[in-house]
Design an enzyme around this catalytic site. Structure first.
Site, short mmCIF file in Angstrom:
data_model
loop_
_atom_site.label_atom_id
_atom_site.label_comp_id
_atom_site.label_asym_id
_atom_site.label_seq_id
_atom_site.Cartn_x
_atom_site.Cartn_y
_atom_site.Cartn_z
N CYS A 206 0.71 -1.09 -0.02
CA CYS A 206 0.07 0.08 -0.06
C CYS A 206 0.92 1.49 0.10
O CYS A 206 0.86 1.92 -0.95
CB CYS A 206 -0.97 0.01 1.32
SG CYS A 206 -2.44 -1.23 1.03
N LYS B 176 6.32 -6.36 7.39
CA LYS B 176 5.94 -6.17 8.79
C LYS B 176 5.54 -7.34 9.25
O LYS B 176 5.52 -8.56 8.54
CB LYS B 176 4.73 -5.21 8.78
CG LYS B 176 3.56 -5.74 8.37
CD LYS B 176 2.28 -4.70 8.71
CE LYS B 176 1.20 -5.30 8.34
NZ LYS B 176 -0.07 -4.26 8.90
C1 UDX Z 1 -1.44 0.38 5.38
C2 UDX Z 1 -2.65 1.05 6.30
O1 UDX Z 1 -1.98 1.06 7.76
C3 UDX Z 1 -4.03 0.72 6.20
O2 UDX Z 1 -4.78 1.63 6.47
C4 UDX Z 1 -4.04 0.83 4.47
O3 UDX Z 1 -5.42 0.26 4.21
C5 UDX Z 1 -3.27 -0.38 3.63
O4 UDX Z 1 -1.73 0.16 4.12
P1 UDX Z 1 -0.30 -1.96 5.71
O5 UDX Z 1 0.28 -1.92 4.62
O6 UDX Z 1 -0.79 -3.50 6.00
O7 UDX Z 1 -1.53 -1.14 6.04
O8 UDX Z 1 0.73 -2.09 6.90
P2 UDX Z 1 1.10 -0.91 8.09
O9 UDX Z 1 0.85 -1.41 9.44
O10 UDX Z 1 0.49 0.29 7.93
O11 UDX Z 1 2.64 -0.73 7.71
C6 UDX Z 1 3.26 -0.29 6.59
C7 UDX Z 1 4.62 -0.03 6.70
O12 UDX Z 1 5.14 0.78 7.56
C8 UDX Z 1 5.40 -1.57 7.23
O13 UDX Z 1 6.43 -1.55 6.28
C9 UDX Z 1 5.85 -1.01 8.81
O14 UDX Z 1 6.82 -1.69 9.13
C10 UDX Z 1 6.01 0.37 8.56
N1 UDX Z 1 6.10 1.02 9.63
C11 UDX Z 1 4.90 1.19 10.35
C12 UDX Z 1 7.25 1.64 10.19
O15 UDX Z 1 8.31 1.42 9.89
N2 UDX Z 1 6.89 2.63 11.25
C13 UDX Z 1 5.82 2.73 11.92
O16 UDX Z 1 5.87 3.19 12.98
C14 UDX Z 1 4.75 2.25 11.43
#
Ligand code: UDX
Length: 429
Positions: free
Chosen positions: A260, A320
């Site tokens: 995403c 993640k």
């Molecule tokens: C995301 C959105 O949260 C969601 O609302 C949307 O519909 C789709 O995209 P998702 O891709 O499943 O969801 O993962 P998310 O938990 O948001 O994490 C995205 C990325 O950001 C991961 O690589 C995660 O490791 C990274 N991340 C997240 C960080 O590096 N630091 C943080 O503090 C939070």
């Protein structure tokens, strides 16, 4: 209500199963016949906690069926959710050819009023274009509506997110469409925001871009912390107490990934550009994210010297925790960079190894956390799986050739690691 969900990929399958759970009758359709066969046989094609149970529950109670005939599914339903993929083209714009196909099918089979709802993430004004496409292809003067109802599901907690959302957004241009959407979601207790279609489409891109910006912001701060001798985790805590900022999405790490954020940020830059606005703020978000991955590689080199011929044990391949998804995973991209520089990699991930091996042929993987550390010059942590937080430190020390740990997710306390005899490197501390 009778619902057709076209495209039972990640979003579509969760949407189908959750609407069935809410008591609606749902037909999930997909042109991937193998996927449909698997679903009809009671299996699910993706890893998502809780999904298998609610899919089989829906199937058992006759509220959920699957077909590879999308037109038939549309024909039998009052409401059609478009959940097909909108993959990025090389220039970052979204490929809407699958959305167009569904619009044409809807026009072809419609004999009475239907509400066509886009759930896939699409550029602003796609709703208008879908409406136009249907109108152009429809044979008779049948009334229909198009609406936007973006999803905000996170992988790993998608079922919970669907049933307990922070908000539900309805982008509509008729009272009838609004009524149908309110009825569909009547059992979900959440703020329901009704807007026009363009606004709803933009809410999705604005939300994902804002969250990506928070991550790039804290990653940029982490770089300053290292130069200034400060601790980024404490900065996130200090900022997070401010309710206007909030602590979430302020974890510094190897950059954001997944299917995403990278795609949506790049699509939003493209959309803004098409509308005549240079979204330079978001371009910087993207740039910081690219730099962060290289920065992790540089950290490994700083810790053990040039990596050619060195063995590195890697923990984490998924983008993640709690998912097997390695698409646009910073972990996998970092592994690729290290391999390119001649490192020998052995990697372990609780769920992501199969997908990682598919996209990175020849990737060596280990049977558990400790198997990849044997005689390694360093241990590199790239995904924040819960099980990586409490590893047996004396055992790691014994297994590694040298006690070097590069922790790109800040899972361990630097003081404790030092006391345990490790040369420990983390992000922004
Ligand atoms: C995301 C959105 O949260 C969601 O609302 C949307 O519909 C789709 O995209 P998702 O891709 O499943 O969801 O993962 P998310 O938990 O948001 O994490 C995205 C990325 O950001 C991961 O690589 C995660 O490791 C990274 N991340 C997240 C960080 O590096 N630091 C943080 O503090 C939070």
């Amino acid at each position: 209500m009778k619902i057709a969900v076209i495209g039972v990929g990640y979003v579509g399958l969760v949407t189908s199963a959750c609407f069935a759970k809410l008591g609606h009758t749902v037909i999930g359709a997909d042109n991937d016949k193998n996927k449909i066969a698997k679903l009809n046989a009671g299996g699910i094609p993706i890893f998502e906690p809780g999904l298998e149970e609610i899919v089989s529950d829906g199937v058992k109670h006759g509220r959920l069926t699957f077909t590879s005939n999308a037109k038939e599914a549309i024909k039998k339903s009052d409401v059609v959710f478009i959940c097909v993929g909108t993959p990025p083209r090389p220039d970052g714009s979204a490929d809407l050819s699958s959305v167009e196909k569904v619009a044409k099918w809807a026009a072809e089979v419609m004999t009475s009023y239907k509400l066509i709802i886009e759930k896939s993430t699409v550029p602003v004004k796609t709703g208008e274009w879908v409406k136009h496409t249907i109108r152009k292809n429809i044979k008779r003067n049948i009334p229909f509506d198009v609406a936007s109802n973006p999803e905000f599901l996170r992988e790993g907690t998608a079922i919970y997110d669907f049933l307990n959302p922070d908000r539900i957004v309805f982008g509509v241009d008729s009272e009838k469409a609004k009524k149908v959407l309110l009825e569909l979601y009547k059992d979900i207790d959440a703020p329901k925001l009704v807007t026009n279609i363009n606004t709803a489409e933009l809410i999705k891109h604005a939300s994902n871009s804002f969250l990506s910006m928070k991550i790039s912001f804290i990653n940029a701060i982490s770089r300053i912390c290292e130069k200034a001798g400060a601790d980024v985790t404490k900065i996130a805590e200090g900022m997070g107490y401010d309710k206007r900022i909030a602590r979430a999405f302020l974890n510094a790490g190897p950059g954001f990934g997944g299917f995403c954020f990278p795609k949506d940020v790049s699509a939003f830059i493209h959309i803004a550009d098409q509308l005549g606005y240079d979204f330079h703020l978001l371009k910087s978000v993207e740039r910081v994210n690219e730099e962060q991955k290289m920065f992790v590689v540089e950290k490994v080199v700083a810790a053990i010297g040039a990596v050619r011929g060195k063995k590195i044990g890697v923990l984490g391949l998924a983008f993640k925790p709690n998912t097997d998804d390695t698409r646009f995973s910073p972990a996998l991209e970092i592994v690729k960079m290290l391999l390119k520089q001649g490192a020998e990699i052995s990697a372990y991930d609780p769920e992501g190894m199969e997908n990682a091996r598919k996209s990175l042929k020849g990737l060596k993987t280990g049977s558990d956390e400790y198997a990849v550390m044997k005689r390694a010059d360093a241990l590199l942590i790239l995904t924040d799986w819960e099980e990586f937080r409490n590893l047996d430190l004396p055992r790691i020390k014994k297994l590694l050739k040298k006690p070097v740990v590069v922790d790109a997710r800040n899972l361990y306390d630097p003081a404790k690691m030092k006391k345990a005899g490790f040369k420990y490197y983390s992000i922004g501390r």
